[in-house]
Design a protein around this motif. Structure first.
Motif, PDB file in Angstrom:
ATOM      1  N   UNK A 147       0.855  -1.190   0.000  1.00 51.07           N
ATOM      2  CA  UNK A 147       0.000   0.000   0.000  1.00 51.07           C
ATOM      3  C   UNK A 147       0.892   1.241   0.000  1.00 51.07           C
ATOM      4  N   UNK A 148       0.591   2.155  -0.878  1.00 50.46           N
ATOM      5  CA  UNK A 148       1.346   3.406  -0.929  1.00 50.46           C
ATOM      6  C   UNK A 148       0.576   4.468  -0.166  1.00 50.46           C
ATOM      7  N   UNK A 149       1.230   5.057   0.836  1.00 51.57           N
ATOM      8  CA  UNK A 149       0.589   6.113   1.627  1.00 51.57           C
ATOM      9  C   UNK A 149       0.977   7.464   1.048  1.00 51.57           C
ATOM     10  N   UNK A 150      -0.024   8.179   0.581  1.00 51.01           N
ATOM     11  CA  UNK A 150       0.249   9.535   0.087  1.00 51.01           C
ATOM     12  C   UNK A 150      -0.528  10.525   0.938  1.00 51.01           C
ATOM     13  N   UNK A 151       0.058  11.691   1.156  1.00 50.21           N
ATOM     14  CA  UNK A 151      -0.648  12.696   1.938  1.00 50.21           C
ATOM     15  C   UNK A 151      -1.487  13.546   0.993  1.00 50.21           C
ATOM     16  N   UNK A 152      -2.376  14.339   1.582  1.00 53.26           N
ATOM     17  CA  UNK A 152      -3.274  15.132   0.745  1.00 53.26           C
ATOM     18  C   UNK A 152      -2.514  16.149  -0.111  1.00 53.26           C
TER      19      UNK A 152
END
Ligand code: C2E
Ligand code: MG
Ligand code: MG
Ligand code: MG
Length: 288
Positions: A147-152
């Motif tokens: 899973x790739x966590x990207x911020x807003x």
């Protein structure tokens, strides 16, 4: 400190700025050296499924094992890497270690997801997509477990382009999570527009329970509506845990369960029985 002429002051400030500049250049060079010397490592923090307390995945969090300064936390170097572009190289290293670990678990028959943080500049760059593509060619690679966590703030900019890229990533079989949800971009239209598997509720909301309860409830509802898993970050206390469980938040991360730890401690220290869920009827946990 009587009469410093304007000129002296200018000289003073220039020297000061010069010193800061120099310090900064030294740090940048040191990071570059650290990257070349493989000094960056990952710690892993379990993401726990409620109410059974099982670790479903881990978040990979980078640390710098500095030869003189000891273990350095990401807030001290990620912003510099982001500004200078070194994040592309560092991000590649993190992705590499995280993906190889996921493959090792999959090969050992261990059902464990790995979440990897992706910074804005890394998302915009080309190395990420190349690396993701390359990994899909590895036999047995559990891409659906990554899973790739990207911020807003990754989502600022041309939404058509961003949607296209996210779509491409999801089509390769990877998952996408929005990290620190609720703290960045305030235009929520992206939520229904982009393919999102997971929404991570920022720890600032969790730490402000019970006052922040309505916001968390809203995010839980929103996540359900768009078919994303909601994960609460920064769970530190039994009271927070009880509240989240009672409200139907099924995935949590935080010091209450485990701090991020090196791989070896993750493999040996995890003990599901040490995590005691509150009674399922804990709806009353809402009450002060
Ligand atoms: P994040 O992705 O939101 O990660 C969660 C941060 O909260 C981690 O800090 C974690 O150690 C901390 N944390 C977890 N549980 C608790 C808790 O119960 N209470 C409190 N107070 N904190 C908790 P860390 O490891 O210092 O990382 C800080 C940030 O640095 C991350 O925030 C992420 O934005 C960034 N980061 C870390 N590793 C990477 C990486 O490999 N690549 C990129 N681009 N960014 C990274
Ligand atoms: Mg994260
Ligand atoms: Mg976060
Ligand atoms: Mg953060």
């Amino acid at each position: 400190v009587s009469k410093q002429s304007g000129r002296d002051q200018a000289t003073y400030f220039n020297e000061e700025i010069g010193a800061i500049d120099k310090e900064r250049r030294l740090i940048e060079a040191d990071i570059r050296r650290g990257i070349a010397q493989n000094e960056f490592i990952l710690h892993y923090q379990p993401r726990v499924h409620l109410p059974n307390g099982q670790t479903v995945s881990v978040e990979a969090l980078v640390r710098w094992e500095h030869p003189d300064r000891g273990l350095i936390m990401p807030d001290n170097f990620i912003p510099i890497c982001e500004e200078t572009g070194m994040i592309e190289d560092l991000g590649k290293i993190v992705l590499d270690i995280g993906c190889k670990q996921a493959l090792a678990w999959a090969n050992a028959g261990i059902d464990m997801g790995v979440s990897i943080n992706i910074s804005p500049r890394q998302f915009q760059g080309t190395q990420l997509m190349d690396a993701l593509k390359a990994f899909t060619k590895t036999p047995g690679f559990p891409r659906h477990k990554i899973e790739l966590e990207i911020t807003e703030n990754v989502l600022f900019g041309d939404h058509n382009k961003i949607a296209e890229k996210l779509q491409e990533i999801v089509e390769m079989g990877y998952r996408i999570a929005i990290d620190d949800f609720g703290t960045g971009y305030s235009n929520l239209s992206y939520i229904s527009r982009f393919p999102l598997n997971c929404i991570k509720i920022d720890k600032s909301f969790v730490s402000q329970l019970p006052e922040s309860g309505p916001i968390i409830q809203l995010i839980l509802t929103l996540a359900k509506q768009v078919g994303a898993t909601a994960v609460a970050e920064g769970v530190e206390t039994q009271a927070e845990y009880d509240w989240l469980l009672a409200e139907g938040c099924t995935q949590v991360q935080g010091y209450y369960f485990s701090k991020p730890v090196p791989l070896l401690r993750l493999q040996t220290s995890f003990d599901a029985s040490a995590i005691k869920p509150a009674a399922p009827s804990a709806k009353t946990a809402n009450a002060p």
